[in-house]
Design an enzyme around this catalytic site. Structure first.
Site, PDB file in Angstrom:
ATOM      1  N   ASP A   1     -21.025  11.375  12.422  1.00 46.14           N
ATOM      2  CA  ASP A   1     -19.786  10.625  12.659  1.00 46.14           C
ATOM      3  C   ASP A   1     -19.533  10.584  14.160  1.00 46.14           C
ATOM      4  O   ASP A   1     -19.169  11.586  14.772  1.00 46.14           O
ATOM      5  CB  ASP A   1     -18.628  11.314  11.932  1.00 46.14           C
ATOM      6  CG  ASP A   1     -17.320  10.555  12.043  1.00 46.14           C
ATOM      7  OD1 ASP A   1     -17.236   9.606  12.851  1.00 46.14           O
ATOM      8  OD2 ASP A   1     -16.369  10.924  11.329  1.00 46.14           O
TER       9      ASP A   1
ATOM     10  N   HIS B   1     -18.302   7.443  10.032  1.00 43.52           N
ATOM     11  CA  HIS B   1     -16.847   7.595   9.990  1.00 43.52           C
ATOM     12  C   HIS B   1     -16.227   6.920   8.767  1.00 43.52           C
ATOM     13  O   HIS B   1     -15.348   7.486   8.108  1.00 43.52           O
ATOM     14  CB  HIS B   1     -16.239   7.006  11.271  1.00 43.52           C
ATOM     15  CG  HIS B   1     -14.840   7.444  11.537  1.00 43.52           C
ATOM     16  ND1 HIS B   1     -14.514   8.750  11.836  1.00 43.52           N
ATOM     17  CD2 HIS B   1     -13.661   6.766  11.547  1.00 43.52           C
ATOM     18  CE1 HIS B   1     -13.202   8.855  12.031  1.00 43.52           C
ATOM     19  NE2 HIS B   1     -12.667   7.657  11.843  1.00 43.52           N
TER      20      HIS B   1
ATOM     21  N   SER C   1      -9.197   9.789   9.162  1.00 37.25           N
ATOM     22  CA  SER C   1      -9.173   9.399  10.566  1.00 37.25           C
ATOM     23  C   SER C   1      -7.765   9.503  11.152  1.00 37.25           C
ATOM     24  O   SER C   1      -7.193  10.587  11.198  1.00 37.25           O
ATOM     25  CB  SER C   1      -9.752   7.989  10.703  1.00 37.25           C
ATOM     26  OG  SER C   1      -9.948   7.632  12.042  1.00 37.25           O
TER      27      SER C   1
END
Length: 410
Positions: A341, A372, A170
């Protein structure tokens, strides 16, 4: 005496209602959790150019590796960088066979795990501490420019290496995108960049961030104007309380809603460890960091923090914030993403990463039904992702060694 009475009252409460005890990992740091499972672990301190003190966590040995030497240069070095509202714990959230940090250690990698400024392990500064508002004057711009630079330099010097393998999740991918785009020389220090749930632009983001949208951006801007450089964190006692509550098997489904509300899904989590997850996550960051992401939603650009026309002139010498030019990246990059996601949206990946980095994308892997956080918290991630990453890195490391041997011969 008061503490003793409170402890006795709590024990009686547990016995009467049959309340389950919280997992001991809730109170442990990353190195302590590693030792809890039998792994050797080290904590290293790094000072950045702007005087933040960061803590890196190292797993130099596999489990029960009798002949392990931390200075052994035969082991490939891997550096793991967490995302927003997370810290190094995200790479060891599950059992050793399911957690990236331990899986790579058992595969005979020298594992280094980052903790960005503001996280519990990295809340120190030479001039002031986290109680000072100046401490929280940062976004991922500073993490890329200072934290990543100092941390990678330290790891390479400590291991006597010229380069290493990088895994980001991320915001951990955005930090590397930003650094590689801004500093061409840094590309030589990263042999491979493995991007889990990669994010750059966030124009199509879903979940809580989409729900908050511009309203939160306006609120955060006002809050920063009145209370500049505010931390975004939970009091530790609140987080431990949530962790204890969510350790109760009867409350697993309710507690999972907290993560699902943000992430959209929690199918691959180990629900029996929700209390442990929530003791460590979310981790602290600055409100400015979150605001930076809201700015990217609004601008639909991959750019540095926007201080406004006057502030941008002071900071950058131009009225608009500079854009991170991902076309300048030369490091072989491996993407791991999923259509499920909602935070690292496929349209954003296509428009801001694939289109800009077409020449350096070594591989792009779609994972079915991954949310995610599943990329680091999912119990299937080791078999679905980490083992193939290990094979890819080993193959590259073997080629590197062959080249070094040929140079030594000739």
């Amino acid at each position: 005496m008061f503490e003793l009475r409170l402890a006795l009252l709590f024990s009686a409460f547990r016995l009467i209602l049959n309340v389950e005890a919280i997992d001991p990992e809730c109170y442990l740091t990353v190195p302590e959790i590693a030792r809890h499972f039998g792994y050797a672990s080290e904590a290293h301190v790094v000072r950045t150019e702007d005087d933040y003190i960061l803590e890196l966590h190292r797993f130099p040995c596999a489990l029960n590796e009798s002949d392990c030497r931390p200075s052994d240069q035969k082991k490939p070095v891997v550096f793991m960088q967490h995302g927003l509202l997370s810290d190094g714990f995200c790479f060891i959230p599950n059992m050793p066979s399911q957690s990236a940090g331990f899986v790579f250690a058992d595969a005979k990698f020298d594992v280094w795990i980052a903790n960005s400024r503001g996280t519990p392990a990295s809340q120190k500064h030479i001039g002031f501490g986290p109680d000072d508002k100046r401490f929280w004057n940062f976004s991922f711009d500073e993490m890329a420019r200072y934290d990543l630079t100092a941390s990678i330099k330290y790891v390479l010097q400590t291991t006597s290496r010229e380069d290493l393998y990088y895994i980001g999740h991320s915001q951990g991918t955005m930090i590397m995108f930003a650094k590689l785009a801004d500093d061409a020389s840094f590309n030589k220090k990263i042999r491979q960049f493995h991007a889990l749930a990669p994010v750059a632009s966030v124009s199509h983001i879903g979940g809580l961030f989409k729900l908050l949208g511009k309203r939160f951006l306006e609120f955060a801007e006002v809050l920063l104007d009145r209370l500049p450089y505010t931390p975004l964190t939970f009091p530790k006692w609140v987080q431990k309380l949530i962790g204890w509550i969510c350790s109760q098997s009867r409350l697993e489904n309710i507690c999972s809603l907290e993560i699902g509300f943000i992430d959209g899904n929690e199918k691959m989590f180990n629900l029996t460890r929700l209390g442990v997850y929530l003791c460590h996550t979310p981790a602290a960051t600055s409100l400015k960091d979150l605001l930076h992401w809201m700015q990217l939603m609004d601008s639909q650009k991959v750019q540095k923090y926007d201080y406004g026309a006057k502030g941008n002139m002071d900071q950058y010498g131009q009225e608009t914030p500079p854009v991170y030019d991902l076309t300048k990246i030369r490091t072989p990059t491996f993407l791991y993403w999923s259509k499920d996601d909602i935070l690292a949206d496929t349209d954003d990946i296509r428009d801001s990463i694939l289109a800009k980095m077409n020449g350096t994308i070594a591989n792009s892997t779609e994972l079915p039904h991954y949310s995610h956080m599943d990329f680091v918290f999912g119990v299937n991630a080791a078999q679905d992702i980490y083992m193939s990453m290990i094979e890819t890195m080993r193959r590259d490391d073997n080629q590197r060694r062959k080249k070094l041997n040929l140079k030594a011969i000739y």
